[in-house]
Design an enzyme around this catalytic site. Structure first.
Site, short mmCIF file in Angstrom:
data_model
loop_
_atom_site.label_atom_id
_atom_site.label_comp_id
_atom_site.label_asym_id
_atom_site.label_seq_id
_atom_site.Cartn_x
_atom_site.Cartn_y
_atom_site.Cartn_z
N ASP A 73 -33.02 44.87 -22.86
CA ASP A 73 -33.67 45.51 -21.72
C ASP A 73 -32.68 46.46 -21.07
OD1 ASP A 73 -31.96 43.59 -20.55
OD2 ASP A 73 -33.61 42.17 -20.45
N ASP A 75 -31.12 47.86 -17.56
CA ASP A 75 -30.96 47.64 -16.12
C ASP A 75 -30.38 48.90 -15.50
OD1 ASP A 75 -31.80 45.02 -16.52
OD2 ASP A 75 -29.76 44.33 -16.88
N ASP A 149 -18.80 40.67 -14.90
CA ASP A 149 -17.97 39.65 -15.55
C ASP A 149 -16.98 40.19 -16.58
OD1 ASP A 149 -20.20 40.20 -17.10
OD2 ASP A 149 -20.91 38.14 -17.22
#
Ligand code: ATP
Ligand code: MG
Length: 448
Positions: A73, A75, A149
């Site tokens: 997907d 983002d 992260d």
């Protein structure tokens, strides 16, 4: 200037530049032209930019495109606030508990649009183990990058210029197949222990090596996963199992000592040779399905992961003299209760799991009208696939599964010829029953 930046990015050396200034990597060196991103994400970025905002495709999609994988997907990250984003797009809504994000619908696509997050202040709310509880401050793009992260996840793609903005040497790390934590790994795991699972999943899925600095602390910090809310663990576990690389993920989880916190029974199961064979077969099947673009059912997956634990309980109860079917139901509830504490298996999925388990003894009945009734069961297919797996794993005689394969495909008379002779016990049991033959165990759970 640009050439210098590129050569630094690809040299594998850490940049000495100020972390607030990203390396700008042009399309001529990374090759991702704007037609590679989804039309929805492109339009969202263009609309936001036309209103004077910054807007980029960010995170997993950029990373996946850079290594030649298909993004799941797209983002978008922006400096517009959720309310502003909401106003620019008619088909959008604000969601999110921990951090507000906006879902923007574009045709068939749903885009997740996130406002840049700010740095964690000293006053940020944490639990007693250091896990961050609330983090809803907005910030600059550089702060947003630092909050992500792994370096490979902190890349921003601008559809307008086709450039990648790289704040933490992510492109270089990807070139070297390295998953590197941004910042000090221990501190980042403490803030959010789920990052340990993400490290394992992303490394397995993308064929990356977890940088030793980030890998080392995992074993000793694994127990921090116990404080993570079960619903979040469940989400992550589901991502892991449906990544198309679940066998690799699970093997690595075990190597890193992480499986205890996830599925409390998993370590037990994986230590029984029969259980391990069954689980691995099931995961390999799932991986194959995911890679061929077929759907997977979470209920089926968890049903296989926990089956040998159910079997163990069931055997014990039967040995104590409990009737067969009642004992199965008790065993199912016991296993799901224990799991529920660590992993919030949703009610709907728990229902699916029980349906599949409850059908299993019914496959043993191959006389009279019962096999016909079973074929009509809405969950027959899942129950049958499960049975085949049990046969392949050697838990049951695969002759039963073969019989059901033939029975389904046989035509009228041929089907009737396959039925086994009624046993004396079958008849007696049936006569005592008032209900029709198809009101069996699985219906009972489906209606609960
Ligand atoms: P996937 O391929 O599974 O979608 P992903 O990296 O895109 O992988 P998402 O959960 O979609 O994972 O998250 C999107 C981005 O948000 C990540 O790329 C990362 O930049 C950031 N992110 C997600 N989870 C965390 C976390 N626990 N800590 C910090 N940053 C995170
Ligand atoms: Mg993603």
């Amino acid at each position: 200037m640009i050439r210098k930046l590129i050569s630094r990015v690809f040299s594998g050396k850490k940049p000495t530049a100020n972390r607030h200034e990203p390396a700008v990597i042009p399309v001529s060196s990374h090759g991702i032209t704007r037609d590679r991103i989804s039309s929805g994400s492109r339009r969202v970025c263009e609309t936001l930019q036309s209103h004077g905002h910054k807007a980029y495709v960010v995170g997993g999609a950029v990373r996946d495109l850079l290594i030649g994988a298909d993004p799941k997907d797209f983002d978008v990250a922006t400096d517009a606030t959720p309310e502003e984003v909401r106003r620019y797009f008619r088909r959008s809504r604000i969601i999110g508990r921990r951090f507000q994000i906006v879902h923007v619908m574009m045709g068939q696509e749903t885009l997740e649009v996130t406002t840049f997050r700010g740095a964690l202040g000293d006053d940020v709310k944490k639990d007693e183990h250091g896990r961050v509880l609330h983090d809803n401050v907005f910030g600059s793009q550089a702060e947003d990058a630092a909050r992500r992260d792994f370096t490979a996840n902190a890349l921003y793609y601008d559809p307008a210029t086709e450039a990648v903005l790289d704040y933490h040497h992510g492109v270089g790390d990807l070139k070297h197949k390295t998953l590197r934590m941004i910042g000090e790994p221990r501190a980042r795991y403490r803030e959010d222990p789920v990052r340990m699972l993400r490290a394992v999943r992303l490394a397995a899925k993308l064929g990356l090596i977890i940088d030793p600095e980030a890998r080392k602390p995992i074993r000793e910090m694994a127990e921090l996963l116990e404080n993570v809310p079960p619903a979040r663990l469940f989400d992550e576990m589901l991502k892991l199992l449906t990544s198309g690389h679940s066998v690799k993920c699970l093997t690595q989880l075990r190597d890193e000592g992480l499986h205890h916190g996830l599925l409390p029974l998993l370590d037990v199961i994986l230590e029984q040779p029969m259980g391990e064979k069954f689980v691995m077969l099931s995961l390999a099947n799932t991986d194959e399905r995911v890679r061929r673009g077929k759907g997977t059912s979470p209920g089926f997956l968890f049903a296989t992961l926990l089956w040998h634990e159910v079997l163990a309980h069931w055997e014990k109860l039967k040995a104590k003299g409990e009737p067969k079917i009642a004992a199965l139901y008790t065993a199912m509830d016991t296993v799901l209760d224990v799991q529920g504490e660590k992993l919030a298996i949703t009610r709907r999925i728990a229902g699916d799991i029980k349906d599949i388990w409850a059908l299993q003894p019914r496959f043993e009945q191959r006389a009279g009208k019962r096999p016909y009734a079973l074929l009509e069961q809405p969950r027959f297919r899942a129950g049958y696939d499960f049975l085949v797996l049990r046969g392949q794993a050697g838990e049951i005689d695969s002759e039963i599964a073969d019989w059901w394969t033939r029975f389904q495909n046989a035509e009228g008379d041929k089907r009737a010829e396959m039925l086994l002779p009624e046993q004396a016990g079958d008849k007696k049991r049936r006569r005592r029953r008032k209900k029709p033959a198809n009101a069996g165990a699985a219906n009972h759970t489906a209606n609960e």
